[in-house]
Design a protein around this motif. Structure first.
Motif, PDB file in Angstrom:
ATOM      1  N   VAL A 220     109.568   3.320  69.652  1.00  0.00           N
ATOM      2  CA  VAL A 220     109.121   4.710  69.649  1.00  0.00           C
ATOM      3  C   VAL A 220     110.179   5.569  68.975  1.00  0.00           C
ATOM      4  CG1 VAL A 220     108.498   6.695  71.060  1.00  0.00           C
ATOM      5  CG2 VAL A 220     107.667   4.426  71.670  1.00  0.00           C
ATOM      6  N   SER A 221     109.746   6.297  67.959  1.00  0.00           N
ATOM      7  CA  SER A 221     110.646   7.171  67.216  1.00  0.00           C
ATOM      8  C   SER A 221     110.711   8.521  67.927  1.00  0.00           C
ATOM      9  CB  SER A 221     110.145   7.345  65.782  1.00  0.00           C
ATOM     10  OG  SER A 221     111.033   8.137  65.032  1.00  0.00           O
ATOM     11  N   CYS A 222     111.851   8.787  68.554  1.00  0.00           N
ATOM     12  CA  CYS A 222     112.046  10.016  69.328  1.00  0.00           C
ATOM     13  C   CYS A 222     112.797  11.021  68.463  1.00  0.00           C
ATOM     14  CB  CYS A 222     112.818   9.719  70.610  1.00  0.00           C
ATOM     15  SG  CYS A 222     111.928   8.641  71.751  1.00  0.00           S
ATOM     16  N   GLN A 223     112.051  11.832  67.739  1.00  0.00           N
ATOM     17  CA  GLN A 223     112.627  12.839  66.856  1.00  0.00           C
ATOM     18  C   GLN A 223     111.820  14.127  66.987  1.00  0.00           C
ATOM     19  OE1 GLN A 223     113.617  11.481  62.785  1.00  0.00           O
ATOM     20  NE2 GLN A 223     112.909   9.451  63.413  1.00  0.00           N
ATOM     21  N   ALA A 224     112.489  15.252  66.802  1.00  0.00           N
ATOM     22  CA  ALA A 224     111.802  16.539  66.826  1.00  0.00           C
ATOM     23  C   ALA A 224     112.431  17.452  65.794  1.00  0.00           C
ATOM     24  CB  ALA A 224     111.892  17.170  68.213  1.00  0.00           C
ATOM     25  N   HIS A 225     111.593  18.075  64.969  1.00  0.00           N
ATOM     26  CA  HIS A 225     112.082  19.016  63.967  1.00  0.00           C
ATOM     27  C   HIS A 225     112.631  20.275  64.634  1.00  0.00           C
ATOM     28  CE1 HIS A 225     110.593  16.607  60.681  1.00  0.00           C
ATOM     29  NE2 HIS A 225     109.373  16.607  61.192  1.00  0.00           N
ATOM     30  N   ALA A 226     113.394  21.016  63.870  1.00  0.00           N
ATOM     31  CA  ALA A 226     114.033  22.213  64.418  1.00  0.00           C
ATOM     32  C   ALA A 226     113.022  23.246  64.901  1.00  0.00           C
ATOM     33  CB  ALA A 226     114.954  22.838  63.367  1.00  0.00           C
ATOM     34  N   ASP A 227     111.803  23.231  64.385  1.00  0.00           N
ATOM     35  CA  ASP A 227     110.805  24.212  64.809  1.00  0.00           C
ATOM     36  C   ASP A 227     110.048  23.787  66.062  1.00  0.00           C
ATOM     37  OD1 ASP A 227     109.338  22.148  63.722  1.00  0.00           O
ATOM     38  OD2 ASP A 227     108.015  23.425  62.530  1.00  0.00           O
ATOM     39  N   SER A 228     110.409  22.651  66.632  1.00  0.00           N
ATOM     40  CA  SER A 228     109.744  22.163  67.836  1.00  0.00           C
ATOM     41  C   SER A 228     110.497  22.599  69.095  1.00  0.00           C
ATOM     42  CB  SER A 228     109.668  20.632  67.810  1.00  0.00           C
ATOM     43  OG  SER A 228     109.243  20.133  69.076  1.00  0.00           O
ATOM     44  N   PRO A 229     109.795  23.007  70.150  1.00  0.00           N
ATOM     45  CA  PRO A 229     110.461  23.310  71.411  1.00  0.00           C
ATOM     46  C   PRO A 229     111.195  22.113  72.005  1.00  0.00           C
ATOM     47  CG  PRO A 229     108.228  24.195  71.406  1.00  0.00           C
ATOM     48  CD  PRO A 229     108.357  23.312  70.193  1.00  0.00           C
TER      49      PRO A 229
END
Length: 225
Positions: free
Chosen positions: A13-22
């Motif tokens: 599972v790729s656990c990544q979040a862009h800067a615009d994500s809460p």
């Protein structure tokens, strides 16, 4: 070299979040990784030393570490030896790097970066590629695993479906594990990737990006009006 790698048939599972994500931030990615592990994931892919370190603190699953600091229009994923150093120090078991045939930011060959990671850290390298030729070249340069991560993202618009033909072609030609990644949005996609010869399957957005998933539902509802 250390043989720490991914079990056959693993869901990563790729656990990544862009800067615009809460959800952007190490603490949230650590919780995401814990949820993935509780659901049966056998590996985690994470971006940047801070997220890798936070995830390493809460799981013993293999972590594929990357660092997206390159040119978004070129070699972007772990583009330098220093970028690889950072994620391994943070706790990554495997380093994934852009292994397309595009010019590298330091001007050196792909083999030099792979050799640095092997000799300095004794960890496996996963080559993120876009084509069969790039995959063959990456294996010849010393990559331990080859992934279809960048298929469809270099020099064009990515299709909606995963590139299962590339998975099959790489599996047929390579003597190392092939990892299916990129636009795997359903359980059926994951099953077909395994059937095509993938050693393991990486899923990101379809599991860990509620922002994008919500947008898709909204768009689908709007299209039906």
């Amino acid at each position: 070299m250390s043989r720490a790698t991914l079990p056959a048939g693993a869901l990563v599972v790729s656990c990544q979040a862009h800067a615009d994500s809460p959800l952007h931030g190490p603490q949230w990615m650590a919780l995401m990784a814990m949820a993935a592990e509780a659901g049966g994931a056998q590996g985690i892919r994470a971006n940047g030393p801070a997220d890798v370190a936070a995830i390493r603190a809460v799981t013993r699953l293999p972590i594929i570490g990357i660092h997206k600091i390159g040119d978004p229009r070129g070699v972007f994923i772990t583009p330098t030896a220093a970028a690889a150093d950072g994620v391994v120090r943070a706790g990554a078991d495997i380093v994934a790097i852009d292994a397309t045939t595009r010019p590298r930011p330091d001007g050196g060959p792909l083999a030099a970066q792979i050799r640095h990671i092997h000799e300095t850290w004794d960890v496996p390298v996963m080559a993120d590629v876009d084509t069969l030729d790039a995959g063959l070249a990456a294996r010849a340069a010393g990559a331990d695993l080859v992934a279809t991560t960048l298929a469809g993202y270099v020099g064009g618009t990515a299709p909606d479906e995963p590139d299962l033909r590339l998975v099959a072609a790489l599996a047929d030609r390579l003597d190392c594990p092939v990892v299916a990644e990129g636009r795997i949005r359903t359980g059926t996609h994951a099953r077909l990737a395994r059937a095509a010869g993938a050693h393991a399957v990486v899923v990101g957005t379809a599991i860990t990006n509620p922002l994008e998933l919500t947008k898709r539902f909204v768009r689908a509802m709007d299209d039906g009006r």
